[in-house]
Design an enzyme around this catalytic site. Structure first.
Site, PDB file in Angstrom:
ATOM      1  N   PHE A 153       0.816  -1.224   0.000  1.00 46.41           N
ATOM      2  CA  PHE A 153       0.000   0.000   0.000  1.00 46.41           C
ATOM      3  C   PHE A 153       0.841   1.262   0.000  1.00 46.41           C
ATOM      4  O   PHE A 153       0.376   2.327  -0.393  1.00 46.41           O
ATOM      5  CB  PHE A 153      -0.931  -0.005   1.232  1.00 46.41           C
ATOM      6  CG  PHE A 153      -0.269   0.445   2.507  1.00 46.41           C
ATOM      7  CD1 PHE A 153      -0.165   1.797   2.812  1.00 46.41           C
ATOM      8  CD2 PHE A 153       0.280  -0.465   3.409  1.00 46.41           C
ATOM      9  CE1 PHE A 153       0.452   2.230   3.981  1.00 46.41           C
ATOM     10  CE2 PHE A 153       0.899  -0.046   4.572  1.00 46.41           C
ATOM     11  CZ  PHE A 153       0.992   1.314   4.858  1.00 46.41           C
ATOM     12  N   LYS A 177      -0.927  -6.922  -9.469  1.00 45.81           N
ATOM     13  CA  LYS A 177      -1.944  -6.983  -8.418  1.00 45.81           C
ATOM     14  C   LYS A 177      -1.550  -5.956  -7.362  1.00 45.81           C
ATOM     15  O   LYS A 177      -0.743  -6.223  -6.485  1.00 45.81           O
ATOM     16  CB  LYS A 177      -1.972  -8.397  -7.820  1.00 45.81           C
ATOM     17  CG  LYS A 177      -3.288  -8.828  -7.215  1.00 45.81           C
ATOM     18  CD  LYS A 177      -3.776  -7.993  -6.066  1.00 45.81           C
ATOM     19  CE  LYS A 177      -3.051  -8.213  -4.775  1.00 45.81           C
ATOM     20  NZ  LYS A 177      -3.437  -7.229  -3.725  1.00 45.81           N
ATOM     21  N   GLU A 180      -4.881  -3.665  -2.202  1.00 46.28           N
ATOM     22  CA  GLU A 180      -6.321  -3.363  -2.180  1.00 46.28           C
ATOM     23  C   GLU A 180      -6.631  -2.144  -1.315  1.00 46.28           C
ATOM     24  O   GLU A 180      -7.750  -1.652  -1.298  1.00 46.28           O
ATOM     25  CB  GLU A 180      -7.128  -4.588  -1.720  1.00 46.28           C
ATOM     26  CG  GLU A 180      -6.867  -5.070  -0.298  1.00 46.28           C
ATOM     27  CD  GLU A 180      -5.664  -6.025  -0.205  1.00 46.28           C
ATOM     28  OE1 GLU A 180      -4.614  -5.751  -0.823  1.00 46.28           O
ATOM     29  OE2 GLU A 180      -5.779  -7.036   0.526  1.00 46.28           O
ATOM     30  N   ARG A 181      -5.604  -1.649  -0.568  1.00 46.87           N
ATOM     31  CA  ARG A 181      -5.852  -0.458   0.250  1.00 46.87           C
ATOM     32  C   ARG A 181      -5.616   0.833  -0.539  1.00 46.87           C
ATOM     33  O   ARG A 181      -6.158   1.875  -0.216  1.00 46.87           O
ATOM     34  CB  ARG A 181      -4.958  -0.487   1.496  1.00 46.87           C
ATOM     35  CG  ARG A 181      -5.487  -1.476   2.529  1.00 46.87           C
ATOM     36  CD  ARG A 181      -4.656  -1.458   3.782  1.00 46.87           C
ATOM     37  NE  ARG A 181      -3.518  -2.349   3.677  1.00 46.87           N
ATOM     38  CZ  ARG A 181      -2.580  -2.469   4.609  1.00 46.87           C
ATOM     39  NH1 ARG A 181      -2.645  -1.747   5.693  1.00 46.87           N
ATOM     40  NH2 ARG A 181      -1.588  -3.314   4.460  1.00 46.87           N
ATOM     41  N   SER A 230       5.093  -7.081   3.365  1.00 42.24           N
ATOM     42  CA  SER A 230       5.621  -7.437   4.691  1.00 42.24           C
ATOM     43  C   SER A 230       6.372  -8.772   4.626  1.00 42.24           C
ATOM     44  O   SER A 230       6.129  -9.590   3.728  1.00 42.24           O
ATOM     45  CB  SER A 230       4.466  -7.529   5.689  1.00 42.24           C
ATOM     46  OG  SER A 230       3.537  -8.490   5.241  1.00 42.24           O
ATOM     47  N   CYS A 285       9.487   1.498   3.812  1.00 47.31           N
ATOM     48  CA  CYS A 285      10.349   0.374   4.172  1.00 47.31           C
ATOM     49  C   CYS A 285      11.776   0.838   4.417  1.00 47.31           C
ATOM     50  O   CYS A 285      12.582   0.106   4.975  1.00 47.31           O
ATOM     51  CB  CYS A 285      10.342  -0.683   3.085  1.00 47.31           C
ATOM     52  SG  CYS A 285      11.088  -0.082   1.580  1.00 47.31           S
ATOM     53  N   GLU A 387       8.764  -4.471  13.180  1.00 43.92           N
ATOM     54  CA  GLU A 387       8.624  -3.282  12.321  1.00 43.92           C
ATOM     55  C   GLU A 387       7.342  -2.566  12.752  1.00 43.92           C
ATOM     56  O   GLU A 387       6.253  -3.131  12.639  1.00 43.92           O
ATOM     57  CB  GLU A 387       8.516  -3.722  10.857  1.00 43.92           C
ATOM     58  CG  GLU A 387       8.383  -2.557   9.889  1.00 43.92           C
ATOM     59  CD  GLU A 387       8.190  -3.009   8.438  1.00 43.92           C
ATOM     60  OE1 GLU A 387       7.435  -3.967   8.192  1.00 43.92           O
ATOM     61  OE2 GLU A 387       8.792  -2.388   7.548  1.00 43.92           O
TER      62      GLU A 387
HETATM   63  P1  NAD Z   1       1.311  -6.678   2.949  1.00 46.56           P
HETATM   64  O1  NAD Z   1       2.303  -7.770   3.053  1.00 46.56           O
HETATM   65  O2  NAD Z   1       0.160  -6.671   3.891  1.00 46.56           O
HETATM   66  O3  NAD Z   1       0.643  -6.670   1.477  1.00 46.56           O
HETATM   67  C1  NAD Z   1       1.442  -6.668   0.309  1.00 46.56           C
HETATM   68  C2  NAD Z   1       0.677  -7.366  -0.805  1.00 46.56           C
HETATM   69  O4  NAD Z   1       0.425  -8.721  -0.428  1.00 46.56           O
HETATM   70  C3  NAD Z   1      -0.687  -6.730  -1.101  1.00 46.56           C
HETATM   71  O5  NAD Z   1      -0.871  -6.674  -2.491  1.00 46.56           O
HETATM   72  C4  NAD Z   1      -1.671  -7.682  -0.438  1.00 46.56           C
HETATM   73  O6  NAD Z   1      -2.912  -7.754  -1.124  1.00 46.56           O
HETATM   74  C5  NAD Z   1      -0.954  -9.027  -0.519  1.00 46.56           C
HETATM   75  N1  NAD Z   1      -1.299  -9.908   0.604  1.00 46.56           N
HETATM   76  C6  NAD Z   1      -1.593  -9.541   1.875  1.00 46.56           C
HETATM   77  N2  NAD Z   1      -1.836 -10.634   2.635  1.00 46.56           N
HETATM   78  C7  NAD Z   1      -1.707 -11.709   1.823  1.00 46.56           C
HETATM   79  C8  NAD Z   1      -1.827 -13.116   2.019  1.00 46.56           C
HETATM   80  N3  NAD Z   1      -2.145 -13.639   3.215  1.00 46.56           N
HETATM   81  N4  NAD Z   1      -1.611 -13.940   0.973  1.00 46.56           N
HETATM   82  C9  NAD Z   1      -1.291 -13.439  -0.235  1.00 46.56           C
HETATM   83  N5  NAD Z   1      -1.158 -12.099  -0.480  1.00 46.56           N
HETATM   84  C10 NAD Z   1      -1.352 -11.244   0.531  1.00 46.56           C
HETATM   85  O7  NAD Z   1       2.137  -5.296   3.021  1.00 46.56           O
HETATM   86  P2  NAD Z   1       1.570  -3.820   3.137  1.00 46.56           P
HETATM   87  O8  NAD Z   1       1.020  -3.612   4.515  1.00 46.56           O
HETATM   88  O9  NAD Z   1       0.706  -3.494   1.981  1.00 46.56           O
HETATM   89  O10 NAD Z   1       2.917  -2.976   2.961  1.00 46.56           O
HETATM   90  C11 NAD Z   1       3.757  -2.646   4.035  1.00 46.56           C
HETATM   91  C12 NAD Z   1       4.904  -3.617   4.153  1.00 46.56           C
HETATM   92  O11 NAD Z   1       5.627  -3.641   2.927  1.00 46.56           O
HETATM   93  C13 NAD Z   1       5.912  -3.224   5.199  1.00 46.56           C
HETATM   94  O12 NAD Z   1       6.324  -4.374   5.877  1.00 46.56           O
HETATM   95  C14 NAD Z   1       7.051  -2.619   4.404  1.00 46.56           C
HETATM   96  O13 NAD Z   1       8.307  -2.679   5.022  1.00 46.56           O
HETATM   97  C15 NAD Z   1       7.012  -3.466   3.185  1.00 46.56           C
HETATM   98  N6  NAD Z   1       7.663  -2.822   2.062  1.00 46.56           N
HETATM   99  C16 NAD Z   1       8.870  -3.310   1.680  1.00 46.56           C
HETATM  100  C17 NAD Z   1       9.556  -2.696   0.645  1.00 46.56           C
HETATM  101  C18 NAD Z   1      10.889  -3.228   0.203  1.00 46.56           C
HETATM  102  O14 NAD Z   1      11.315  -2.880  -0.867  1.00 46.56           O
HETATM  103  N7  NAD Z   1      11.544  -4.074   0.972  1.00 46.56           N
HETATM  104  C19 NAD Z   1       9.003  -1.590  -0.015  1.00 46.56           C
HETATM  105  C20 NAD Z   1       7.751  -1.143   0.395  1.00 46.56           C
HETATM  106  C21 NAD Z   1       7.088  -1.763   1.445  1.00 46.56           C
END
Ligand code: NAD
Length: 503
Positions: A153, A177, A180-181, A230, A285, A387
């Site tokens: 997101f 994909k 969704e937020r 995450s 991140c 985190e």
């Molecule tokens: P998230 O893991 O909740 O979601 C990321 C994606 O995964 C979304 O598209 C979501 O729909 C999908 N998803 C969520 N739960 C799922 C499941 N159970 N099964 C399959 N797909 C699923 O992350 P977020 O809250 O949207 O983003 C924040 C996180 O992303 C933080 O931990 C941040 O550090 C990380 N991040 C990392 C980087 C990097 O380059 N390392 C960059 C940006 C954000």
């Protein structure tokens, strides 16, 4: 009310093609918590429709000259600049970050596209003449087929632009994909891609949740997947995708420490820490979430200067560029961050600035949290190991730089880090020995520019190749090496049983 749907085979669709009724999820404005729209959550059948479109488009697209594929990227770049204000508004309405900050991430995305425009140069391959008698050899980089991207997101414009422009410039077709937020921005940018000339089926966007992700990870037609999000989900995506033979890179969470040395320019370090810790409400991140002060004098001055700066911080609606920090993305995330602050107090950290009672006039229902500052945090505390992803900066106190480096090297994450110092020898030792993927010296957010690549170490990245830059060309292509011989006519070649070599 607007419904954010999908882009499949060049067409926007708001409905789901599955026999069941389409699932819809409310989208809220983080500043007010008003429902501003709904996002369609794709069923397996809808994702499969997108995969079929991408597979059908692949043979023609892969054979188009790279220069023609890239020409579309030049047009897209211009369209992004022309539509920058609208894109940033879409980001701020759903994410909450301040418009200027949204412009920064869009600009980084545009820089990725500018790098992608060098794809003809990057895909030139390698050639060797006369590797044997009348034998020439070359390596070329062929596209993989249908690739997928799953994004978080917090960077609704930039992170998708790390992925699909390079993937399709290399000759692949793609299914994105988004989160969704914050789904509107990625869909709008994809529409601009279609306007720029991307043919139907080459770039598809499906909005959705786990059902969509699982379909992408298990369908045999998907060759590779890029994920950012995450760590638990990154690990799940990596193990699920690679178990099915796909190439996967999965970028996860982070805990980024900055070491502040006694010789650092403390005013500049504090200014840098303010932006890196509280910019985007800490939802980056690469946000600095821990400042490790070397020596008690350094720590005391650092905390006092941070307190003074926090008092000046303007928190409010992201649509107003006068503000430094907007709201957190959702009420659920606000509650999670507040719970972690309570846990930090209970485990003995000293909350020297408490942002929890902040009220923003006119936005009383928004997901607002003022900047928080903890002092005397220790390595064992949960607020250090996890985190937080909010406007919470933890100060730790150590006696030596080595002690600070040990804390960082023992942490499960290894995304970014920074050292504030005036000592070149210390800086060189630090950058050489720290177990982190992206390192700054007096640079708090060392996010590599577009012609380098981005990636963390340890549990911040599952997979080998980093995002964007040179690594992305390698990720979205596979090497093929061709060896050919054209002996002069009439030359008879004998049978050779020994392994061919130049001996
Ligand atoms: P998230 O893991 O909740 O979601 C990321 C994606 O995964 C979304 O598209 C979501 O729909 C999908 N998803 C969520 N739960 C799922 C499941 N159970 N099964 C399959 N797909 C699923 O992350 P977020 O809250 O949207 O983003 C924040 C996180 O992303 C933080 O931990 C941040 O550090 C990380 N991040 C990392 C980087 C990097 O380059 N390392 C960059 C940006 C954000």
């Amino acid at each position: 009310m607007k419904v954010i749907g999908h882009l499949i085979n060049g067409k926007l669709t708001h409905s789901d093609t599955s026999p069941q009724q389409s699932r819809l999820q409310d989208l809220t404005n983080p500043s007010t918590n008003e429902v501003i729209g709904r996002v369609a959550l794709a069923s397996k059948a809808t994702v499969e429709e997108a995969i079929a479109a991408a597979e059908a488009a692949y043979p023609t697209w892969r054979n188009l000259p790279t220069a023609k594929r890239v020409r579309i990227m030049y047009r897209l770049r211009d369209l992004l600049e022309e539509n920058a204000d609208k894109i940033c508004e879409l980001i701020t309405q759903e994410h909450g970050k301040v418009l200027n900050d949204a412009m920064g991430e869009l600009q980084r995305g545009i820089e990725n596209i500018e790098y992608v425009c060098s794809a003809p140069e990057m895909l030139k391959g390698e050639h060797s003449k006369n590797v044997g008698p009348a034998i020439d050899s070359w390596s070329e980089f062929q596209p993989l087929g249908v690739c997928a991207g799953i994004t978080p997101f917090n960077f609704p414009a930039m992170v998708p632009l790390w992925m699909w422009p390079m993937a399709i410039a290399c000759g692949n077709t793609f299914i994105l994909k988004p989160s969704e937020r914050t789904p509107s921005c990625a869909l709008f940018i994809a529409e601009l891609g279609i306007e720029a000339g991307i043919p139907a089926g080459v770039l598809n966007v499906v909005n959705g949740d786990k059902e969509a992700v699982d379909t992408l990870l298990t369908d045999r037609r998907i060759q590779a997947a890029s994920f950012v999000g995450s760590t638990p989900i990154a690990e799940y995506v990596y193990t699920t995708g690679t178990a099915r033979g796909k190439r996967v890179q999965a970028f996860g969470g982070a805990k980024n420490h900055a070491i502040v040395m006694p010789d650092a320019d403390l005013d500049n370090a504090v200014a840098a820490l303010m932006g890196a810790a509280y910019g985007s409400c800490g939802e980056r991140c690469m946000a600095i979430s821990v400042a490790v002060a070397v020596g008690d004098d350094t720590a005391n001055t650092l905390v006092a200067k941070l307190q003074a700066q926090i008092a000046q911080l303007k928190v409010g609606d992201g649509m107003d560029n006068q503000n430094d920090m907007g709201p957190l993305v959702t009420k659920a995330h606000l509650n999670k961050v507040q719970g972690l602050i309570t846990a930090g107090i209970e485990e003995g950290a000293e909350l020297v600035v408490d942002g929890r009672n902040l009220k923003v006039p006119g936005y009383e229902n928004g997901n607002y949290l003022g900047a928080c500052l903890f002092d005397r945090v220790t390595a064992e505390m949960h607020i250090h190991s996890c985190e937080i992803f909010g406007p919470v900066l933890c100060v730790m106190r150590v006696d030596t730089m080595q002690e600070a480096m040990d804390i960082i090297n023992n942490h499960e994450y290894g995304n970014g880090t920074c050292l504030f110092t005036r000592d070149g020898e210390a800086a060189r030792y630090f950058s050489d020995n720290i177990k982190v993927g992206m390192v700054g010296i007096n640079v708090p957010l060392p996010v590599p520019v577009a012609h380098h690549s981005f990636g963390g170490w340890k549990r911040s990245l599952f997979g080998d190749l980093h995002a964007y830059g040179p690594d992305s060309v390698r990720f979205y292509t596979k090497r093929k090496t061709i060896t050919q011989r054209w002996p002069a006519s009439g030359v008879r070649e004998g049978i050779q049983f020994s392994f061919p070599s130049n001996s």
